[in-house]
Write an enzyme that holds these catalytic residues in place. Structure first.
Site, PDB file in Angstrom:
ATOM      1  N   ASN A 109       0.910  -1.289  -0.075  1.00  0.00           N
ATOM      2  CA  ASN A 109       0.019   0.100  -0.045  1.00  0.00           C
ATOM      3  C   ASN A 109       0.655   1.314  -0.040  1.00  0.00           C
ATOM      4  O   ASN A 109       2.181   1.296   0.156  1.00  0.00           O
ATOM      5  CB  ASN A 109      -0.986  -0.098   1.208  1.00  0.00           C
ATOM      6  CG  ASN A 109      -0.211  -0.016   2.677  1.00  0.00           C
ATOM      7  OD1 ASN A 109       1.017   0.298   2.517  1.00  0.00           O
ATOM      8  ND2 ASN A 109      -1.037  -0.271   3.604  1.00  0.00           N
ATOM      9  N   ASP A 110       0.258   2.311  -0.050  1.00  0.00           N
ATOM     10  CA  ASP A 110       0.876   3.727  -0.083  1.00  0.00           C
ATOM     11  C   ASP A 110       1.260   4.420   1.287  1.00  0.00           C
ATOM     12  O   ASP A 110       1.656   5.354   1.510  1.00  0.00           O
ATOM     13  CB  ASP A 110       0.019   4.762  -0.543  1.00  0.00           C
ATOM     14  CG  ASP A 110      -0.401   4.411  -2.168  1.00  0.00           C
ATOM     15  OD1 ASP A 110       0.510   3.863  -2.853  1.00  0.00           O
ATOM     16  OD2 ASP A 110      -1.618   4.902  -2.775  1.00  0.00           O
ATOM     17  N   MET A 111       1.141   3.509   2.308  1.00  0.00           N
ATOM     18  CA  MET A 111       1.999   3.696   3.827  1.00  0.00           C
ATOM     19  C   MET A 111       0.893   5.016   4.546  1.00  0.00           C
ATOM     20  O   MET A 111       1.405   5.401   5.262  1.00  0.00           O
ATOM     21  CB  MET A 111       3.129   3.756   3.733  1.00  0.00           C
ATOM     22  CG  MET A 111       3.933   2.784   3.363  1.00  0.00           C
ATOM     23  SD  MET A 111       5.406   3.017   2.770  1.00  0.00           S
ATOM     24  CE  MET A 111       5.224   3.831   1.237  1.00  0.00           C
ATOM     25  N   VAL A 112      -0.300   5.183   4.006  1.00  0.00           N
ATOM     26  CA  VAL A 112      -0.784   6.357   4.383  1.00  0.00           C
ATOM     27  C   VAL A 112      -1.666   5.962   5.650  1.00  0.00           C
ATOM     28  O   VAL A 112      -2.204   5.060   5.986  1.00  0.00           O
ATOM     29  CB  VAL A 112      -2.014   6.730   3.546  1.00  0.00           C
ATOM     30  CG1 VAL A 112      -2.876   7.904   4.483  1.00  0.00           C
ATOM     31  CG2 VAL A 112      -1.404   7.615   2.277  1.00  0.00           C
ATOM     32  N   TRP A 117      -9.487   0.652  -3.396  1.00  0.00           N
ATOM     33  CA  TRP A 117      -8.971  -0.411  -2.538  1.00  0.00           C
ATOM     34  C   TRP A 117      -9.024  -0.376  -1.258  1.00  0.00           C
ATOM     35  O   TRP A 117      -7.968  -0.780  -0.467  1.00  0.00           O
ATOM     36  CB  TRP A 117      -7.453  -0.306  -3.269  1.00  0.00           C
ATOM     37  CG  TRP A 117      -7.293  -0.136  -4.648  1.00  0.00           C
ATOM     38  CD1 TRP A 117      -8.236  -0.501  -5.631  1.00  0.00           C
ATOM     39  CD2 TRP A 117      -6.146   0.339  -5.519  1.00  0.00           C
ATOM     40  NE1 TRP A 117      -7.688  -0.279  -7.040  1.00  0.00           N
ATOM     41  CE2 TRP A 117      -6.431   0.477  -6.756  1.00  0.00           C
ATOM     42  CE3 TRP A 117      -4.978   1.096  -4.985  1.00  0.00           C
ATOM     43  CZ2 TRP A 117      -5.863   0.849  -7.855  1.00  0.00           C
ATOM     44  CZ3 TRP A 117      -4.207   1.483  -5.966  1.00  0.00           C
ATOM     45  CH2 TRP A 117      -4.503   1.578  -7.568  1.00  0.00           C
ATOM     46  N   HIS A 118     -10.061  -0.061  -0.639  1.00  0.00           N
ATOM     47  CA  HIS A 118     -10.534   0.018   0.634  1.00  0.00           C
ATOM     48  C   HIS A 118     -11.730  -0.917   0.941  1.00  0.00           C
ATOM     49  O   HIS A 118     -12.585  -0.750   1.748  1.00  0.00           O
ATOM     50  CB  HIS A 118     -10.758   1.368   1.262  1.00  0.00           C
ATOM     51  CG  HIS A 118      -9.429   2.136   0.963  1.00  0.00           C
ATOM     52  ND1 HIS A 118      -9.636   3.508   0.765  1.00  0.00           N
ATOM     53  CD2 HIS A 118      -8.210   1.978   0.886  1.00  0.00           C
ATOM     54  CE1 HIS A 118      -8.436   4.343   0.591  1.00  0.00           C
ATOM     55  NE2 HIS A 118      -7.597   3.294   0.693  1.00  0.00           N
TER      56      HIS A 118
END
Length: 600
Positions: free
Chosen positions: A137-140, A537-538
């Site tokens: 993932n984007d690590m947010v 994508w959640h």
């Protein structure tokens, strides 16, 4: 989520940067290695106290917490291998989507939404490796909003309200973001002693500063903490990055377990839950073409994710009777498994502007590769993604309803291959975007509905455990989801009217499909949104609390079987789901210890 086109691509200048980085990887194995758990040496028929299915964000955290109990043996089974070295590097976060480390899920063509996408299907990337989507993932770092958990509590009990979940977020969090740690009010909601670092960007991007200034001109408040629940606006996200490396429940928790009671079995697919007398007693699995059986003396916990958890439950006879009867699967428990699928709805918009917003210095980027491998600094070491939260019309001004996740792509960097592989757009649509990018920088403006009402479902194509599940997105199946979308899109596109972007001759790139040409105004925007709708994508909700599970995450009507992953969420939260998934795993660990009267 952040859509990163043009960065770390397979071709062009950025692709050359990645190629250079990969060449260095071989010489930098010490720097880019992680101490992943060794492959378990277990035999067919072995017994354990707990079996955790799925080594993703939830499973890694849960297995690590259970392994803190030295008197109990824990088996963690993961379908994929160790992550490749690219996962460690924050700047290479987009390179594994669509690879063998991705489950590569896609939705079914519903004949209604997403008709402008290739094959009329939405892509749903998920990590097929240790760490799962936490390695992809984007690590947010986001949590959702307190009202999300009050909604959960109405169906699952007060243990799931904001007051009671907040300590579990804080338990694993080590907040180091400089914009937050010196603010007493913000720090009331953050932890400093947890295992997973939540940091700010080592360097704040010039493009994002320009974008935030433009949104400020549009009237949005600039906030220091995008997770602060009582004041929303535009700002920079914090990310799970530690010293220039991806941090996750895998790297911060599972990799730190050095006891002999944790057994991690990789490249092994669980195909069925073994159930006797309405009690889960173990699992059936495939490894190297061999069928194996492992037994749990206390519990089996599913952490296989929103798509694979319902698949495994259905294959094991747990789900809607009519679906199981149709597939000739013996019904063990008639439950609404797979029926609550929900995801944020995303519509991406594009603005073309004259050069000057994006940063592109190929020589500096090449040098940054060397910097990263030398001391983990430079552009590969961090993420500086931003967001803009908007409330629903005429509702609470501090409860987000839509979000915009802006980013900037330099001139001549988008490729058709990138556009089709990442977004799933058709070649025709991608060629229009590439043509615009040949002359201009592109400002990417994903507009995301954070609180959809629509629901889809996950079911089976067949009884073949090697086949991906059948995913029906349900996007825009509830017409209320479209009501405010045109206004939200118009707000995003009004960026072209700000002082800075007027000076850049900014203009909208219209990718509306031909069939929307007959419409005008909001109707045209709605038509285009429906045709190009993507998931964010959640995805959540396919083994939901209150429906499939009781308040303690136990499968209704069965003993010894629990679920802990995104599938348990009764409704999607207003934000990225990784941190909430880890919170759920922490609560599951406590429930398991309490239910078995285990005291540390």
């Amino acid at each position: 989520m952040t859509i990163t086109l043009g960065a770390c691509a397979s071709s062009g200048a950025a692709g050359a940067t990645v190629a250079a980085a990969l060449q260095f990887f071989a010489a930098a194995q010490c720097l880019l290695n992680e101490p992943y758990p060794r492959q378990a040496d277990v035999t067919d028929g072995s017994h354990f106290d707990f079996i955790v299915v799925g080594g993703g964000s939830a499973g890694a955290a849960l297995a690590a917490r259970l392994a803190e109990l030295p008197q109990y043996d824990v088996l963690l089974i993961e379908a994929g291998p160790d992550p490749p070295r690219e996962t460690i590097v924050p700047g290479l976060r987009e390179t594994l989507k669509g690879s063998r480390y991705d489950w590569n899920f896609t939705t079914v063509d519903d004949g209604y939404s997403s008709q402008a996408l290739e094959g009329h299907r939405q892509k749903q990337p998920r990590g097929r490796m240790l760490g799962g989507s936490g390695s992809l993932n984007d690590m947010v770092y986001a949590r959702g909003h307190p009202v999300d958990y009050e909604e959960w509590a109405r169906v699952a009990g007060c243990a799931w309200n904001w007051t009671n979940v907040l300590p579990y977020f804080m338990r694993t969090e080590r907040m180091t973001d400089a914009r937050i740690i010196n603010n007493t009010e913000l720090m009331k909601f953050h932890g400093t002693r947890g295992e997973i670092e939540v940091s700010g960007a080592a360097s704040t991007d010039g493009p994002n500063t320009k974008l935030l200034n433009a949104f400020r001109e549009m009237g949005f408040k600039i906030v220091d903490d995008m997770t602060y629940p009582y004041s929303i606006g535009a700002g920079r996200f914090s990310h799970t990055i530690r010293s220039g490396r991806r941090d996750s429940s895998l790297t911060a928790l599972l990799n730190k377990v050095h006891t002999n009671n944790l057994h991690v079995l990789k490249d092994t697919l669980v195909t069925k839950i073994l159930i006797e007398n309405n009690t889960a007693v173990g699992v059936q699995a495939l490894s190297d073409g061999k069928q194996l059986h492992f037994y749990a003396d206390k519990e089996v916990i599913l952490s296989a994710g929103t798509f694979n958890t319902p698949k495994l439950l259905l294959l094991s006879g747990i789900g809607p009777q009519e679906i199981l009867d149709e597939l000739e699967i013996e019904v063990v428990q008639d439950l609404p498994v797979g029926e609550g699928l929900q995801d944020h709805v995303m519509v991406i918009n594009f603005i073309a502007a004259e050069n000057g917003t994006c940063e592109r210095n190929e020589r500096a980027q090449a040098f940054d590769v060397i910097k990263y491998l030398y001391d983990r600094t430079g552009f590969l070491s961090y993420s500086d993604s931003i967001g803009v939260y908007m409330p629903q019309n005429y509702k609470d001004p501090n409860v987000p309803y839509f979000a915009i996740y802006p980013s900037c792509v330099p001139q001549a960097l988008i490729t058709v291959d990138q556009c089709t592989s990442i977004l799933g757009y058709t070649n025709e649509t991608c060629m229009k975007l590439v043509k615009a990018n040949e002359q201009y920088e592109i400002i990417v403006l994903p507009v995301v509905l954070l609180k959809p009402r629509s629901r889809g479902k996950v079911t089976l194509y067949s009884t073949d455990p090697l086949q991906n599940p059948k995913i029906l997105s349900g996007t825009f199946s509830n017409s209320a989801d479209m009501e405010e979308f045109p206004d939200a899109i118009q707000t995003a596109l009004s960026l072209v009217n700000t002082t800075y972007f007027r000076d850049k001759a900014a203009h909208v790139v219209d990718l509306s499909p031909a069939e929307c040409g007959r419409e005008a105004g909001p109707a045209r925007a709605a038509c285009a949104a429906r045709a190009a709708a993507l998931p964010a994508w959640h995805a959540v909700g396919t083994a939901a609390l209150g429906a499939v599970l009781d308040a303690r995450l136990r499968v209704r009507g069965l003993a010894g079987l629990r679920v802990a992953d995104a599938s348990v969420m009764p409704a999607v939260v207003r934000g990225n789901t990784n941190a909430p998934v880890i919170m759920i795993a922490e609560k599951a660990a406590d429930y398991i210890k309490e239910d078995h009267q285990i005291y540390v």
